[in-house]
Scaffold this active site. Structure first.
Site, mmCIF file in Angstrom:
data_model
loop_
_atom_site.group_PDB
_atom_site.id
_atom_site.type_symbol
_atom_site.label_atom_id
_atom_site.label_comp_id
_atom_site.label_asym_id
_atom_site.label_seq_id
_atom_site.Cartn_x
_atom_site.Cartn_y
_atom_site.Cartn_z
ATOM 1 N N TYR A 197 0.826 -1.221 0.000
ATOM 2 C CA TYR A 197 0.000 0.000 0.000
ATOM 3 C C TYR A 197 0.858 1.269 0.000
ATOM 4 O O TYR A 197 0.340 2.368 -0.186
ATOM 5 C CB TYR A 197 -0.935 0.039 1.225
ATOM 6 N N HIS B 8 0.196 -11.812 1.573
ATOM 7 C CA HIS B 8 -0.842 -10.987 0.932
ATOM 8 C C HIS B 8 -1.695 -11.775 -0.072
ATOM 9 O O HIS B 8 -2.899 -11.536 -0.189
ATOM 10 C CB HIS B 8 -0.193 -9.777 0.241
HETATM 11 N N1 NAP Z 1 -5.815 -8.484 1.441
HETATM 12 C C1 NAP Z 1 -6.166 -7.945 0.309
HETATM 13 O O1 NAP Z 1 -5.797 -8.397 -0.783
HETATM 14 C C2 NAP Z 1 -7.080 -6.749 0.317
HETATM 15 C C3 NAP Z 1 -7.684 -6.309 -0.866
HETATM 16 C C4 NAP Z 1 -8.569 -5.235 -0.786
HETATM 17 C C5 NAP Z 1 -8.801 -4.624 0.436
HETATM 18 N N2 NAP Z 1 -8.167 -5.055 1.566
HETATM 19 C C6 NAP Z 1 -8.375 -4.379 2.878
HETATM 20 O O2 NAP Z 1 -9.758 -4.127 3.092
HETATM 21 C C7 NAP Z 1 -9.960 -2.721 3.232
HETATM 22 C C8 NAP Z 1 -11.329 -2.293 2.720
HETATM 23 O O3 NAP Z 1 -11.556 -2.690 1.407
HETATM 24 P P1 NAP Z 1 -11.699 -1.653 0.221
HETATM 25 O O4 NAP Z 1 -10.695 -0.586 0.405
HETATM 26 O O5 NAP Z 1 -11.747 -2.449 -1.016
HETATM 27 O O6 NAP Z 1 -13.117 -0.992 0.345
HETATM 28 P P2 NAP Z 1 -14.463 -0.942 1.197
HETATM 29 O O7 NAP Z 1 -14.187 -0.686 2.615
HETATM 30 O O8 NAP Z 1 -15.309 -2.088 0.781
HETATM 31 O O9 NAP Z 1 -15.085 0.387 0.524
HETATM 32 C C9 NAP Z 1 -14.378 1.600 0.520
HETATM 33 C C10 NAP Z 1 -15.103 2.586 -0.382
HETATM 34 O O10 NAP Z 1 -16.376 2.906 0.169
HETATM 35 C C11 NAP Z 1 -16.428 4.300 0.504
HETATM 36 N N3 NAP Z 1 -17.068 4.381 1.826
HETATM 37 C C12 NAP Z 1 -16.590 3.910 3.010
HETATM 38 N N4 NAP Z 1 -17.466 4.095 4.007
HETATM 39 C C13 NAP Z 1 -18.534 4.716 3.453
HETATM 40 C C14 NAP Z 1 -19.763 5.177 3.973
HETATM 41 N N5 NAP Z 1 -20.088 5.033 5.261
HETATM 42 N N6 NAP Z 1 -20.642 5.788 3.122
HETATM 43 C C15 NAP Z 1 -20.346 5.935 1.809
HETATM 44 N N7 NAP Z 1 -19.188 5.506 1.262
HETATM 45 C C16 NAP Z 1 -18.293 4.899 2.076
HETATM 46 C C17 NAP Z 1 -14.999 4.775 0.527
HETATM 47 O O11 NAP Z 1 -14.916 6.126 0.125
HETATM 48 P P3 NAP Z 1 -14.119 7.253 0.965
HETATM 49 O O12 NAP Z 1 -12.787 6.694 1.351
HETATM 50 O O13 NAP Z 1 -14.032 8.371 -0.018
HETATM 51 O O14 NAP Z 1 -14.977 7.580 2.142
HETATM 52 C C18 NAP Z 1 -14.363 3.876 -0.533
HETATM 53 O O15 NAP Z 1 -14.629 4.369 -1.826
HETATM 54 C C19 NAP Z 1 -8.779 -2.145 2.470
HETATM 55 O O16 NAP Z 1 -8.583 -0.784 2.751
HETATM 56 C C20 NAP Z 1 -7.663 -3.045 2.906
HETATM 57 O O17 NAP Z 1 -7.208 -2.699 4.201
HETATM 58 C C21 NAP Z 1 -7.322 -6.109 1.519
#
Ligand code: NAP
Length: 270
Positions: free
Chosen positions: A50, A108
């Site tokens: 990241y 990962h």
């Molecule tokens: N291990 C892996 O391979 C892997 C892969 C993907 C993700 N992850 C982990 O999982 C975490 C979360 O997954 P993700 O980043 O894919 O996304 P997510 O949490 O499913 O969604 C994030 C998105 O939703 C928006 N959002 C968040 N809360 C909101 C709310 N209450 N109302 C409206 N919009 C909202 C955010 O926008 P804003 O930021 O603009 O608010 C962003 O665009 C990652 O950050 C990472 O730590 C791990």
């Protein structure tokens, strides 16, 4: 929330919701993590890939909590496989974060992102052995995997000593991965739900919006609560404070009937 923590099979506890930091650039990570800590998150999820570990670590260090009160997860980059390579990448991570130990370190992915599905079994086994060493040396409190399918975990069970404590997988309404969930449960592996909002793609779904209205919560809160109801650990990400606050206020229950409806939904990303 009913119980604040999950407990790994080695008795280490992990807060039941974590703050995701994927796609938060290093320059924004300091403010985002500070907002999360200020609003009660004590579990932060990052990764070497990241490229924000430095400011994630700085925000944690500057915040008025002791190291023991914060749970930090980071990850071995998907393309790095092998014993020595893993030890080296771990050093880079703890240097970036400026910490003495990690709470959770994950492989990962079982394959490099640009060659998904490639058989890296031997490399994963060697990486896992290095992680076992770091764990036994007290440098990591718990070790786990991410994006691992049943066969990938089985290879570690067959060739290594320590059963992974966690598997971090894409998990959201429409993408339940029932077989993998059952396998993890059987082996006492905590499932972490990444992309609990389908990286935002589920937030405009009409069925989700209607059900959220019924519970007088936002779509995001319904989706995050769903992960908890399914016994997985959600990792929502946001850089907006009101959303960061909202995503943690999920102390309500989804009825059996509605859970069933959610479990029957199609994957919006397919
Ligand atoms: N291990 C892996 O391979 C892997 C892969 C993907 C993700 N992850 C982990 O999982 C975490 C979360 O997954 P993700 O980043 O894919 O996304 P997510 O949490 O499913 O969604 C994030 C998105 O939703 C928006 N959002 C968040 N809360 C909101 C709310 N209450 N109302 C409206 N919009 C909202 C955010 O926008 P804003 O930021 O603009 O608010 C962003 O665009 C990652 O950050 C990472 O730590 C791990």
């Amino acid at each position: 929330m009913n119980k604040a923590n999950f407990t790994f099979h080695n008795d280490v506890e992990i807060p039941k919701i974590g703050f995701g930091t994927w796609q938060i650039p290093n320059e924004e990570a300091y403010d985002a993590v500070t907002m999360a800590l200020k609003n009660g998150y004590t579990h932060i999820d990052t990764a070497l890939a990241y490229k924000n570990e430095e400011n994630v670590g700085k925000a944690i260090k500057d915040y008025n909590l002791s190291r023991e009160e914060i749970f930090i997860t980071s990850k071995l980059p998907a393309q790095i496989k092998g014993y020595e390579e893993t030890l080296k990448a771990f050093e880079e991570t703890v240097t970036n974060l400026d910490v003495d130990y990690l709470d959770l370190y994950l492989i990962h992915a079982p394959w490099p992102w640009d060659d998904m599905g490639k058989d890296c079994t031997e490399g994963n086994i060697q990486s896992w052995k290095a992680m076992e060493k770091l764990y036994n040396d007290g440098k990591i409190k718990a070790i786990g995997v991410s994006n691992f399918e049943i066969k990938d975990i089985q290879a570690l069970l067959d060739h290594c000593d320590i059963v992974p404590m966690a598997n971090q997988i894409p998990f959201y309404v429409g993408r339940d991965q029932e077989d993998l969930l059952a396998f993890c449960k059987e082996h006492n592996i905590v499932v972490e739900a990444y992309s609990p909002l389908a990286t935002g793609e589920l937030l405009d779904n009409n069925d989700i919006k209607a059900m959220a209205n019924k519970y007088e919560v936002t779509p995001a809160q319904l989706l995050i609560r769903y992960c908890i109801e399914r016994d997985t650990l959600p990792l929502p990400k946001s850089t907006h404070e009101e959303r960061i606050v909202q995503n943690k206020e999920i102390d309500f229950n989804i009825s059996e009937d509605d859970l069933k409806k959610l479990m029957e939904m199609e994957d919006v990303r397919k």
